[in-house]
Design a protein around this motif. Sequence first.
Motif, PDB file in Angstrom:
ATOM      1  N   GLU A 172     -10.654  -1.378  -3.810  1.00 22.43           N
ATOM      2  CA  GLU A 172     -11.425  -0.593  -3.135  1.00 22.43           C
ATOM      3  C   GLU A 172     -12.663   0.199  -4.429  1.00 22.43           C
ATOM      4  OE1 GLU A 172      -9.270   1.706  -0.636  1.00 22.43           O
ATOM      5  OE2 GLU A 172      -8.705  -0.174   0.329  1.00 22.43           O
ATOM      6  N   ASP A 198       0.061  -1.520  -7.633  1.00 21.93           N
ATOM      7  CA  ASP A 198      -0.504  -1.520  -6.357  1.00 21.93           C
ATOM      8  C   ASP A 198      -0.135  -2.940  -5.586  1.00 21.93           C
ATOM      9  OD1 ASP A 198      -1.796  -3.416  -7.490  1.00 21.93           O
ATOM     10  OD2 ASP A 198      -3.914  -2.653  -7.025  1.00 21.93           O
ATOM     11  N   ARG A 232      -3.359 -10.696  -3.573  1.00 19.24           N
ATOM     12  CA  ARG A 232      -2.669  -9.585  -2.688  1.00 19.24           C
ATOM     13  C   ARG A 232      -1.850 -10.184  -1.477  1.00 19.24           C
ATOM     14  NH1 ARG A 232      -2.949  -4.456  -4.170  1.00 19.24           N
ATOM     15  NH2 ARG A 232      -2.312  -3.864  -1.937  1.00 19.24           N
ATOM     16  N   ALA A 267      -7.331  -4.906  16.029  1.00 13.57           N
ATOM     17  CA  ALA A 267      -7.931  -5.011  14.744  1.00 13.57           C
ATOM     18  C   ALA A 267      -8.726  -6.051  14.337  1.00 13.57           C
ATOM     19  CB  ALA A 267      -6.911  -4.349  13.804  1.00 13.57           C
ATOM     20  N   TYR A 300      -0.089  -1.206   9.596  1.00 21.48           N
ATOM     21  CA  TYR A 300      -0.219  -2.620   9.345  1.00 21.48           C
ATOM     22  C   TYR A 300      -1.412  -2.982   8.115  1.00 21.48           C
ATOM     23  CZ  TYR A 300      -2.042  -7.776  10.398  1.00 21.48           C
ATOM     24  OH  TYR A 300      -2.721  -8.463  10.088  1.00 21.48           O
ATOM     25  N   LEU A 301      -2.394  -2.415   8.303  1.00 20.40           N
ATOM     26  CA  LEU A 301      -3.517  -2.474   7.429  1.00 20.40           C
ATOM     27  C   LEU A 301      -3.315  -1.605   5.961  1.00 20.40           C
ATOM     28  CD1 LEU A 301      -6.663  -1.832   9.577  1.00 20.40           C
ATOM     29  CD2 LEU A 301      -5.780  -4.031   8.862  1.00 20.40           C
ATOM     30  N   ARG A 349       0.723  -1.173   0.079  1.00 23.23           N
ATOM     31  CA  ARG A 349      -0.023   0.102  -0.057  1.00 23.23           C
ATOM     32  C   ARG A 349       0.912   1.053  -0.079  1.00 23.23           C
ATOM     33  NH1 ARG A 349      -5.329  -1.030   1.884  1.00 23.23           N
ATOM     34  NH2 ARG A 349      -5.827   0.815   1.176  1.00 23.23           N
ATOM     35  N   ALA A 398     -10.741 -11.523   6.974  1.00 25.76           N
ATOM     36  CA  ALA A 398     -11.715 -10.547   7.636  1.00 25.76           C
ATOM     37  C   ALA A 398     -11.457  -9.072   7.104  1.00 25.76           C
ATOM     38  CB  ALA A 398     -11.650 -11.026   8.851  1.00 25.76           C
ATOM     39  N   LEU A 399     -10.169  -8.969   6.964  1.00 25.97           N
ATOM     40  CA  LEU A 399      -9.765  -7.566   6.965  1.00 25.97           C
ATOM     41  C   LEU A 399      -9.883  -6.948   5.521  1.00 25.97           C
ATOM     42  CD1 LEU A 399      -6.574  -7.652   9.077  1.00 25.97           C
ATOM     43  CD2 LEU A 399      -8.465  -6.326   9.655  1.00 25.97           C
ATOM     44  N   TYR A 400      -9.620  -7.630   4.626  1.00 23.98           N
ATOM     45  CA  TYR A 400     -10.115  -7.304   2.835  1.00 23.98           C
ATOM     46  C   TYR A 400     -11.296  -7.561   2.601  1.00 23.98           C
ATOM     47  CZ  TYR A 400      -5.001  -6.223   2.201  1.00 23.98           C
ATOM     48  OH  TYR A 400      -3.651  -5.910   2.562  1.00 23.98           O
ATOM     49  N   PRO A 421      -1.415  -9.792   5.242  1.00 24.98           N
ATOM     50  CA  PRO A 421      -0.818  -8.879   6.196  1.00 24.98           C
ATOM     51  C   PRO A 421       0.512  -9.461   6.660  1.00 24.98           C
ATOM     52  CG  PRO A 421      -2.973  -9.532   6.909  1.00 24.98           C
ATOM     53  CD  PRO A 421      -2.912 -10.209   5.637  1.00 24.98           C
ATOM     54  N   VAL A 473     -13.485  -2.889  11.418  1.00 23.51           N
ATOM     55  CA  VAL A 473     -12.366  -2.409  10.731  1.00 23.51           C
ATOM     56  C   VAL A 473     -12.259  -3.243   9.475  1.00 23.51           C
ATOM     57  CG1 VAL A 473     -11.183  -1.761  12.802  1.00 23.51           C
ATOM     58  CG2 VAL A 473     -10.360  -3.545  11.808  1.00 23.51           C
ATOM     59  N   GLY A 474     -11.737  -2.488   8.359  1.00 27.08           N
ATOM     60  CA  GLY A 474     -11.230  -3.307   7.181  1.00 27.08           C
ATOM     61  C   GLY A 474     -10.123  -2.426   6.507  1.00 27.08           C
ATOM     62  N   THR A 475      -9.414  -2.762   5.568  1.00 24.34           N
ATOM     63  CA  THR A 475      -8.442  -2.085   5.029  1.00 24.34           C
ATOM     64  C   THR A 475      -8.889  -0.963   4.392  1.00 24.34           C
ATOM     65  OG1 THR A 475      -8.678  -3.717   3.052  1.00 24.34           O
ATOM     66  CG2 THR A 475      -6.855  -4.096   4.596  1.00 24.34           C
ATOM     67  N   GLY A 476     -10.076  -0.887   4.070  1.00 26.90           N
ATOM     68  CA  GLY A 476     -11.053   0.316   3.224  1.00 26.90           C
ATOM     69  C   GLY A 476     -11.351   1.353   4.159  1.00 26.90           C
ATOM     70  N   VAL A 521     -14.608 -14.114   6.561  1.00 29.60           N
ATOM     71  CA  VAL A 521     -14.672 -14.923   7.553  1.00 29.60           C
ATOM     72  C   VAL A 521     -15.148 -14.241   8.533  1.00 29.60           C
ATOM     73  CG1 VAL A 521     -13.083 -16.731   6.954  1.00 29.60           C
ATOM     74  CG2 VAL A 521     -12.419 -15.126   8.478  1.00 29.60           C
ATOM     75  N   ALA A 549     -12.584  -7.258  13.212  1.00 25.24           N
ATOM     76  CA  ALA A 549     -12.819  -7.514  11.905  1.00 25.24           C
ATOM     77  C   ALA A 549     -13.340  -8.936  11.878  1.00 25.24           C
ATOM     78  CB  ALA A 549     -11.470  -7.533  11.052  1.00 25.24           C
TER      79      ALA A 549
END
Lengths: 522, 522
Positions: B324, B407, B342, A194, A232-233, A17, B198-200, B345, A206-209, B206, A198
């Motif tokens: 996004e 990216d 991608r 975090a 980290y995200l 990122r 979960a984050l993306y 993390p 929370v999410g990466t967006g 999940v 999630a």
Amino acid sequence: MKKLVVHELLRHTLLSRPESEIVSGDVRLPYAQMYDRVVRLADRLGRMGVGQGTVVGVLDVNSHRYLELHYALSMLGAVIHTLNFRLAAEDLAYTIRHAKDEWIFAWEGFAEAVRPLRSTVSRWVWMGDGADPEDGALTYEALVAEGRLVEPDGADRIDEADPYSIFYTTGTTGRPKGLMYRHRDVILASLQIAHHLALYRTGASVGTGDVFMPLIPFFHIHGWGSAIFVPYLGAKLVLPGRAGPAEQLALIRREGVTWSNMVPTQMQMLLDAAGDEPLGLKVLTGGSPLSSGLAQAARDRGVTYSLIYGGSDQLGASISVVPEHVDPTSAEAGRILATRTRPLPMVEIEVRDREGLAVPRDGKTIGEVWVRSPWLPQGYYNDPERTRESYVDGWFRSGDLAVLEDDGTLYVVDREKDAVKSGGEWIPCGVLESLLSEHPKVIEAVVVAKPDERWGERPLAVIRPRTPISPEELRAYLGGLVDAGKLTKFWVPDDFVFLDNLPVTSAGKVHKVSLRKMLGLA
Amino acid sequence: MKKLVVHELLRHTLLSRPESEIVSGDVRLPYAQMYDRVVRLADRLGRMGVGQGTVVGVLDVNSHRYLELHYALSMLGAVIHTLNFRLAAEDLAYTIRHAKDEWIFAWEGFAEAVRPLRSTVSRWVWMGDGADPEDGALTYEALVAEGRLVEPDGADRIDEADPYSIFYTTGTTGRPKGLMYRHRDVILASLQIAHHLALYRTGASVGTGDVFMPLIPFFHIHGWGSAIFVPYLGAKLVLPGRAGPAEQLALIRREGVTWSNMVPTQMQMLLDAAGDEPLGLKVLTGGSPLSSGLAQAARDRGVTYSLIYGGSDQLGASISVVPEHVDPTSAEAGRILATRTRPLPMVEIEVRDREGLAVPRDGKTIGEVWVRSPWLPQGYYNDPERTRESYVDGWFRSGDLAVLEDDGTLYVVDREKDAVKSGGEWIPCGVLESLLSEHPKVIEAVVVAKPDERWGERPLAVIRPRTPISPEELRAYLGGLVDAGKLTKFWVPDDFVFLDNLPVTSAGKVHKVSLRKMLGLA
């Protein structure tokens, strides 16, 4: 990254990122550029003697420079001492001496306030955008400019178990206690916040967006981990500096902020600033109870929230979630999210009685919260006696009183030292405070112990009224709750006191010791 | 939990989700009860001599007993050797000898097939619900019944860096290579898969409320981490045993399964079993490319998916996400999720040229995938030579060819040894195979290298037709893609061969070496 070492976290972000931005005042800094500044700063400091174990104090509001120091000092194996700018100068000086800080980085906005501290350390660096200081101190931007774009030699040899940061927690009694965190403690504790947000259904998902704006100061466990988990995200990070509520609101709107963390007092101020306008925001809150009135006001404005339970001596332990059988948009979900928490993944929480035995998970038996996790600190820094009291067999004794429900949900009712011991039973002031604050004529309620010949102690309620209200009205209101089975009759305070201003601690919580002194109770 | 040690993960689950269930055949086992069985088994095995470093082979389909062994052996500090039941008996015997297995736990359903292996180890345990075996071997349920509910003495002394499991990867050439994973490797690699999902924004998101049914066998990196991360989440876990596609479908419906993992072949079979009925399911897939035809069929049936890239010698590395700016329900999202990944993390992925320099992140320059992560294995077990080739300066050289977009999105185009080197340039067979398989008359397409005097190698396409099709039709089809700018002209195969059956490996992938032999190319 190869190891759980703070600056290594940035390696993933740099590749995945690099263009994502940090916004801080007028500065817009993609992570790739921040990384370059971090490396240059580390190079310069390394050549000036900062190295493994050097303790470096930082006194700043949440800014990009403070964020950079989190990673530059990591590369050198130095220890970042996050200084609490809300402390009195004398207490601050004590923590600087106790931690043996050799350098201090201070934001120029604090120049007047911290001038007496100048002599406590050998190296002083001003952070800001101002001209060179007249006092001959170093400036942060000059150090960055003088640095080379070369990672320090030892950066790859920093170990997970090396000390990363130190922070002093200020109780209501005694001297501040130091907590030394290792790299892996800070990483695991921060990321699990975090991950919990999630993985579970929370009000602060929370999410990466997401676009993050932490209002919890970085000195407080790195902004409840946000200085670690947002990079980290690789998510956009908005740093509010010393923005007040109105400016925070403008930042939220201008930068598209979706997520923030703050104590309830900050949430109240932000909602006041927003007025009747909707504010769509996900908020992680904690530090003091979230009153049901404030929770309702937040929901009315489109603010969803979760409550975090933890502290600097145990780091994050639990966060509120919506149980699977509850509709997340319901009032019941709102109530649960404001009061009940569930352990972060990896964390074990037990509620134990005085003999150290687990109390029944029945939702009513009160005991002390014991916590075990992979990121539990090793103890209080250079304080074996207080360490022995609180860190027992790999567990942390929190001194907090709580009940556990049968599904492991935790309801923290009070600090043990704040609770009222009446007739041999605990009366949790937090529960009373929460119920009293729900009364429409009450802004805030605080319950303290009043010595009592017969019962030992009895609860006394201190009320900050919105509009005039009598003790009789409050007694009738609580009596109704007793009749409805929501309150134990024995807990109803005998006395009520009305005050328009309450004394607060440096963390913005009501200072009960001062309050009891004011009332002649201690 | 206090450390990143596998059995300690269960401590959190035991307190926070004790009633959540594991469903395996007719057995319904809450985590609390599973924990008791784990402790009893560990106690019994410990008293029979299983201890730190004992290597224990397990040969089973995904069952509750296999899951329990993951945790019971951890308590003893023993090493679980997850045996690949798809290997030929001879290769299996080789891995058992090479890893020095002392015990084997085998599912009674494999009794016939594995009888020749009985003499390779000193202790043999049958797993199943059948009567006591006539051959005098031990039975799993007897061991559990004989165990005491007491955690083994050493359970708290197992270290994060102690070996936890060993697995042998079977390439298309040479002997199987062993990978020894440490506790922390298995935990971090497994959990980061769940955290990424979960984050993306992924097609296989999940949460703790999901119901999981892993179809990836536990022998393969613990079912792509699911034997670890599902108990970590405390989520309901459905173990399909040897269920075929129709039974899997019935389980999904009966148990409310929302999440699964599987290779594309399994996905195809499951969709075939479902027919025209919608199948709402989130699927993590990988191991071989997901053809656009299969991806479309999945979307048509309400199956969302993400692709995982990784392998037993690097563990999980990357998973596909919806960028996004892309609508997650769009066809573009479906295409990206099926092909581009991608980094998880914490993971760093670089694509490098032959000199080890990063290639431009331009979406077209092909290079080799290099991976670094905190859970990278230490190398191949007792095989320093092959370790030196693949593990270089803390990075793993994957031997996979890929391009990187600006990216950081990774598009793996081929295995280096499967790609065609033509006139000094790589021709990625995977890209050709994917495009060819999109033709309505084609079920499957495989491209292999054919020796060529002028170019060194040229691509040859092997087509498994749905309905008869001529080379001219395929050339015209590819020519259209060239004209549309979707394909490099030089990549178009000179020759086409039509076959109704293709040779496959034990993992269900097309065995290109055998195929080239069949065609007289090697």
